[in-house]
Structures are given as structure tokens and as C-alpha cells.
Design an enzyme around this catalytic site. Structure first.
Site, PDB file in Angstrom:
ATOM      1  N   SER A 125      26.915 -16.291  29.092  1.00 56.36           N
ATOM      2  CA  SER A 125      28.073 -16.171  29.675  1.00 56.36           C
ATOM      3  C   SER A 125      27.848 -16.343  31.159  1.00 56.36           C
ATOM      4  O   SER A 125      27.065 -15.641  31.839  1.00 56.36           O
ATOM      5  CB  SER A 125      28.534 -14.506  29.237  1.00 56.36           C
ATOM      6  OG  SER A 125      29.773 -14.189  30.102  1.00 56.36           O
ATOM      7  N   TYR A 150      27.293  -5.137  28.430  1.00 58.16           N
ATOM      8  CA  TYR A 150      27.517  -6.380  27.654  1.00 58.16           C
ATOM      9  C   TYR A 150      27.040  -7.435  28.461  1.00 58.16           C
ATOM     10  O   TYR A 150      26.186  -8.156  28.045  1.00 58.16           O
ATOM     11  CB  TYR A 150      28.898  -6.688  27.549  1.00 58.16           C
ATOM     12  CG  TYR A 150      29.367  -8.117  27.100  1.00 58.16           C
ATOM     13  CD1 TYR A 150      28.886  -8.781  26.248  1.00 58.16           C
ATOM     14  CD2 TYR A 150      29.683  -8.835  28.265  1.00 58.16           C
ATOM     15  CE1 TYR A 150      29.322 -10.007  25.899  1.00 58.16           C
ATOM     16  CE2 TYR A 150      30.077 -10.119  28.083  1.00 58.16           C
ATOM     17  CZ  TYR A 150      29.810 -10.778  26.907  1.00 58.16           C
ATOM     18  OH  TYR A 150      30.050 -11.996  26.629  1.00 58.16           O
ATOM     19  N   LYS A 154      23.323  -9.945  27.869  1.00 53.40           N
ATOM     20  CA  LYS A 154      23.334 -11.376  27.627  1.00 53.40           C
ATOM     21  C   LYS A 154      22.175 -11.882  28.811  1.00 53.40           C
ATOM     22  O   LYS A 154      21.497 -12.740  28.333  1.00 53.40           O
ATOM     23  CB  LYS A 154      24.467 -11.981  28.348  1.00 53.40           C
ATOM     24  CG  LYS A 154      25.784 -11.852  27.365  1.00 53.40           C
ATOM     25  CD  LYS A 154      25.596 -12.895  26.110  1.00 53.40           C
ATOM     26  CE  LYS A 154      26.571 -12.546  25.111  1.00 53.40           C
ATOM     27  NZ  LYS A 154      26.427 -13.246  23.756  1.00 53.40           N
ATOM     28  N   ASP A 297      35.853  -6.416  38.782  1.00 54.97           N
ATOM     29  CA  ASP A 297      36.311  -7.686  38.754  1.00 54.97           C
ATOM     30  C   ASP A 297      35.829  -8.466  40.052  1.00 54.97           C
ATOM     31  O   ASP A 297      35.586  -7.752  41.207  1.00 54.97           O
ATOM     32  CB  ASP A 297      37.628  -7.516  38.792  1.00 54.97           C
ATOM     33  CG  ASP A 297      38.447  -7.821  37.407  1.00 54.97           C
ATOM     34  OD1 ASP A 297      37.527  -8.006  36.494  1.00 54.97           O
ATOM     35  OD2 ASP A 297      39.321  -7.659  37.079  1.00 54.97           O
TER      36      ASP A 297
END
Ligand code: WQD
Length: 337
Positions: A125, A150, A154, A297
Site C-alpha cells: 500500500s 495496518y 505492510k 491523514d
């Protein structure tokens, strides 16, 4: 020869299975339906008119995994889509996320090693880039600084793959870093079905348009972007799926390696661009309100997809309008039932 796909009934997995079958590949799917439904298998068959071999197992179950490799001595390549992917949930359940994603990948790789299957495609990702070093992101940009388990899972798996290749260069590995997959198969039969209230933008927009949710909360309009809202690289899931076929083609070529590719369009759209594009493409209204920024974000994230084009001959072809129309078609079909 066949392609083993873990997590093959999930959102990206199912779209990739369709493309693999359409391209004449023999496919074996492993899934435990932890975030998908058995009906997906029927839809795949309806679209492609082809059969797959399916195992309902958890990829953490070593005994069952061993059975899959024993029963299918023609496995040539493995694509790993299995894994948990809800960012917020991963913060609440870090052990479950690391166990499922990292241990799952380790078991899979150990099994592959045991059965001498050494071609591996991994679903990574853009989240591994953390706060982007530069925009657009190229594959050699620094990785790290992930803000949730998460994303870190990855990154950890990418590191494991690097170490594995370093230890034994007869492995042939392709790491695909997805940007923001949206949309669904044009038949309207496959799509994204997040459980509960969606976290991601497009699933939220379609549920507002269908009236299931009242209005979209736009997380911040004070980012340093043209309209102040977050900018991302939205990519049609079918384009993304096709990238996996190109990755397999690459791994089938003579020279071995560990390759990393961004799968994005190279164009960034803001949250408000997405709302407007969706309204235009579907003729539905998407009421929204501006709220606080969402913690974690970033302002802007989009890919430089040049490397994938030059080395894989892949590039995204579908438009933003396709992404919106196809996402909407799936929801319409769901509500017709
Ligand atoms: C996109 C933009 C939000 C929802 C995440 C993960 C990433 C990957 C994909 C995969 C941002 C804004 C969103 C809403 C909003 N994970 N937004 N209102 O954050 O780029 O990436 O999903 O499995 O690892 O981090 O995608 O769709 O959540 O957000 O305003 O209700 O939409 O702030 O600017 P993101 P997203």
C-alpha cells in the site's frame, strides 16, 4: 501451471481473479470469508463462465495450507491478498492485525519455500510511504513513519520480503503499492462491501447517494491543497487488478528479482473533486459538511506510475467517471435485490 490467490473473494482479490480467468489462467483461491461472502464465487463464475478451485481455509492454518500445496503440485505463483485492512480497527487490535497479516505472510512464504514455489506477488500500500518525502511518490522514496498497525504490517512484510530475497536470490518477488482503489466491475456484480459504517471515502459517498447515510463528513478543508481538502490518487479496481497480471508476466521472465511498483494513476483528486465527479457521473446528490481533520491523514498523496509503465507495460486506463459510475452501479444492483 496455476496461480494460488489468498484472499481471493475480497474486494481487490475478486476483481483480480476475474482478470486472471479472462486471461486463461488456472486459479486456486483460498479464503475464509472473514470479510467477504461465498456468493462472490458465484459472481465470478457468472462473469467469466469459468471455474476455480476453492478452499475455505484460514491461511494461518498450517496443516490446511500444506494440504493445498500437496494437492496442487502445479502452483507456480502466489498472490497474497489475505489480511485485515481496516486502519482504525488496527489501532484497537494491533496484536490481531500483526498476527493475521505478518504471521499469515510468514506461514505462506514458509509453505512456498517448502514446496519450491518462489514467485510471489504482494499487495502492499502507498501507506508504507508515511508522510510523503515528495509528490508524486516514486518507488525509491523513503518508507516508514506509518501511523497505524495496518500500515506497519505492510511495511514489515515488505522488509521480510527484502530479507528473504537477500538470503536467496532464486526468489522472484513483486511488491505492488496500491494507491486508493475504488469502483467495481462493470457488470455491477462485484464490488466493495465494507462492514458497518465505511471509513474510506468512495464507499461513504455511495452510501450517502443511496440514502443509507445522511451526509458525508469532509475531514478538513484547511490542507495546503487547491481547495483545502485532502488529495489522493484514486484508481479503478479493474485497472489495479490488471496490474497483477502484468506483475505475473514480469515474474515469468528469465531474470529473477525483487521488484516494487506503484499502482496509481498519477493524478490527484481532492475530496470535493470526488464529490462533484460522483454527482456528475450518477446524477445523485451527495450532501456534505466540513468537519475537523481526521487524525493521521496527510494532505496529498499520489503516485508517479512511470516505473510500472516502463517495466510492466501497465498503466491505468479508466477515468474518474468510470470509477464513480461503476461504484454506483454495484450499489444500485445491491438495492434492486
Ligand atoms: C481519502 C480522503 C480523507 C472519508 C486509507 C488507508 C490506506 C488504504 C486506503 C487500505 C482523505 C477523506 C474520507 C470520509 C473524508 N488502506 N475522507 N471523509 O486515508 O487515503 O487511505 O485507505 O486498505 O492505507 O490509510 O483513504 O478513502 O479513507 O480517504 O473527507 O468520510 O478522503 O480525509 O483525504 P486514505 P480514505
Amino acid at each position: 501451471m496455476s496461480v494460488l490467490v489468498t484472499g481471493g473473494t475480497g474486494y481487490i482479490g475478486s476483481h483480480t481473479i476475474v482478470e486472471l480467468l479472462n486471461a486463461g489462467e488456472k486459479v486456486i483461491i483460498i479464503d475464509n470469508f472473514s470479510n467477504s461472502k461465498p456468493e462472490v464465487l458465484d459472481k465470478i463464475k457468472e462473469i467469466t463462465k469459468k471455474n476455480v478451485v476453492f478452499y475455505k481455509i484460514n491461511y494461518l492454518d498450517e496443516k490446511e495450507m500444506q494440504k493445498v500445496f500437496e494437492e496442487n503440485p502445479d502452483i507456480e505463483v502466489v498472490i497474497n491478498f489475505a489480511g485485515f485492512k481496516a486502519v482504525g480497527e488496527s489501532v484497537q487490535k494491533p496484536l490481531e492485525y500483526y498476527h493475521n497479516n505478518v504471521t499469515g505472510a510468514l506461514i505462506l512464504l514458509q509453505m512456498m519455500k517448502k514446496y519450491h514455489v518462489k514467485k510471489f506477488v504482494f499487495s502492499s500500500s502507498a501507506t508504507v510511504y508515511g508522510e510523503p518525502e515528495k509528490i508524486p511518490l516514486t518507488e525509491d522514496c523513503k518508507v516508514g513513519g506509518t501511523t497505524n498497525p495496518y500500515g506497519t504490517s505492510k511495511l514489515m512484510i515488505e522488509q521480510i520480503l527484502q530479507d528473504l530475497y537477500h538470503s536467496d536470490s532464486s526468489w522472484d518477488i513483486c511488491i505492488l503499492r496500491y494507491f486508493n482503489p475504488v469502483g467495481s466491475h462493470e457488470s455491477g456484480l462485484l464490488g466493495e462491501e465494507p462492514q458497518g459504517i465505511p471509513n474510506n471515502l468512495m464507499p461513504y459517498i455511495v452510501r450517502v447517494a443511496s440514502g443509507t447515510l445522511k451526509e458525508l463528513s469532509v475531514f478538513g478543508n484547511d490542507y495546503p491543497t487547491p481547495d483545502g481538502t485532502g488529495v489522493r490518487d484514486y484508481i479503478h479496481v479493474v485497472d489495479l487488478a490488471k496490474g497483477h497480471l502484468k506483475a505475473i508476466e514480469k515474474l515469468r521472465k528469465e531474470e529473477k528479482g525483487l521488484y516494487i511498483y506503484n499502482l496509481g494513476t498519477g493524478t490527484g483528486y481532492s475530496v470535493l473533486d470526488m464529490v462533484k465527479a460522483f454527482e456528475r457521473a450518477t446524477n445523485r446528490k451527495v450532501p456534505y459538511k466540513i468537519v475537523e481533520r481526521r487524525p493521521g491523514d496527510i494532505a496529498t498523496c499520489y503516485a508517479d506510475p512511470t516505473k510500472a509503465y516502463e517495466e510492466l507495460g501497465w498503466r491505468a486506463e479508466k477515468t474518474l467517471e468510470d470509477m464513480c459510475q461503476d461504484a454506483w452501479r454495484y450499489i444500485e444492483k445491491q438495492t434492486e435485490k
